[in-house]
Write a protein that holds these residues in place. Sequence first.
Motif, PDB file in Angstrom:
ATOM      1  N   UNK A 302      33.748  47.608  37.486  1.00  0.00           N
ATOM      2  CA  UNK A 302      32.886  47.467  36.323  1.00  0.00           C
ATOM      3  C   UNK A 302      32.226  46.106  36.177  1.00  0.00           C
ATOM      4  N   UNK A 303      32.828  45.062  36.748  1.00  0.00           N
ATOM      5  CA  UNK A 303      32.257  43.718  36.645  1.00  0.00           C
ATOM      6  C   UNK A 303      31.396  43.349  37.851  1.00  0.00           C
ATOM      7  N   UNK A 304      31.301  44.266  38.820  1.00  0.00           N
ATOM      8  CA  UNK A 304      30.519  43.965  40.013  1.00  0.00           C
ATOM      9  C   UNK A 304      29.056  43.731  39.639  1.00  0.00           C
ATOM     10  N   UNK A 305      28.523  42.599  40.091  1.00  0.00           N
ATOM     11  CA  UNK A 305      27.133  42.270  39.811  1.00  0.00           C
ATOM     12  C   UNK A 305      26.895  41.663  38.448  1.00  0.00           C
ATOM     13  N   UNK A 306      27.954  41.532  37.644  1.00  0.00           N
ATOM     14  CA  UNK A 306      27.788  40.977  36.301  1.00  0.00           C
ATOM     15  C   UNK A 306      27.886  39.459  36.345  1.00  0.00           C
ATOM     16  N   UNK A 307      27.219  38.825  35.421  1.00  0.00           N
ATOM     17  CA  UNK A 307      27.264  37.365  35.305  1.00  0.00           C
ATOM     18  C   UNK A 307      27.886  37.019  33.957  1.00  0.00           C
ATOM     19  N   UNK A 308      28.950  36.221  33.997  1.00  0.00           N
ATOM     20  CA  UNK A 308      29.685  35.870  32.785  1.00  0.00           C
ATOM     21  C   UNK A 308      29.442  34.412  32.430  1.00  0.00           C
TER      22      UNK A 308
END
Length: 336
Positions: A302-308
């Motif tokens: 679910x966090x793949x490709x996400x920027x935090x």
Amino acid sequence: MSSSASMLNPQISLLLLISFALSLSVSQSSTYHVFAIKEASVVDLQNAFKQNQLTSRQLVEFYIGEIRILNLVLRGVIEVNPDALYQANLADQQRKAKVPGSLYRLHGIPILLKDNIATKDKLNTTAGSFALLKSIVPWNAGMVMKLRKAGAIILEKASLSEWANFRSLAVPNGWSARGGQGKNPYVLSADPCGSSNGSTISVAANMVVVSLGSETDGSILCPTSFNGLVGIKPTVGLASRAGVIPVSPRQDTIGPICRTVTDAVYILNVTIGFDYYDAQATKEASKYIPRGGYMQFLKVDGLKGKRLGIVRNPFFNFANGSDLSQVFESHFQTLK
């Protein structure tokens, strides 16, 4: 008691007591079952049920044993449901007979409720106060009805900051007349935080697998962060507040407290939705519940490709080069 023993520093005495309690607890967990219950998730427990490695009765007996040992110090639980073993036996019978619904995620799973959530059974609902002891509620809280329908076992009531921390500005977090002073299981002298601390203490210390708390102003989010758990504060009205001792109808909300995101979403999914007894709030919020609920969003990648983004100040107000700063940077690099 000898004179030398009576002169022990109270903090040392407390540490000796918790060490003894933990040693008993470890001994119990290592010999009680082939399946390791401690730190197990709801998914783990359900798989153990299906593979005949564990029964609901064994699970409830284990948690009651942990409560008897650890709650002497931690004060996370106010009282245990005297019908818990009966409910566990019933769940085992239903599972054996393959009764429809007996394979639901929460079927036969013990759950802890904050002591401001009403249950029409032998448990009290007091918000931690002697003022409501022995009072009789007219019905189960809305979300308790949903939990029972899903097959959950109401195991116990959690201690809390009395009257959800609105008793006094001077009372420490985690104290109630009925429950005593709740202790953070990781650091006994640390603040357990927020009024739902009994719900978090109990899950963190493996006295139950999942629990419910309530929040008006930080009472789920703060204790879960202080006790290393996952808490979800639902949008007001997403879950029914009917049958929950109120603080503010504009802010009160009820949510899950668990060890994993997955468990928290399972509990959330079961407890949300319209309730006639909290119709004004739940009718509006129910419009925004996604079709199929929230479990569809449990994705390993679910966090793949996400920027935090991390806001370092004012939440991390410390000087560069300090011990705290170095620890933070180390964990930040691990997460990165």
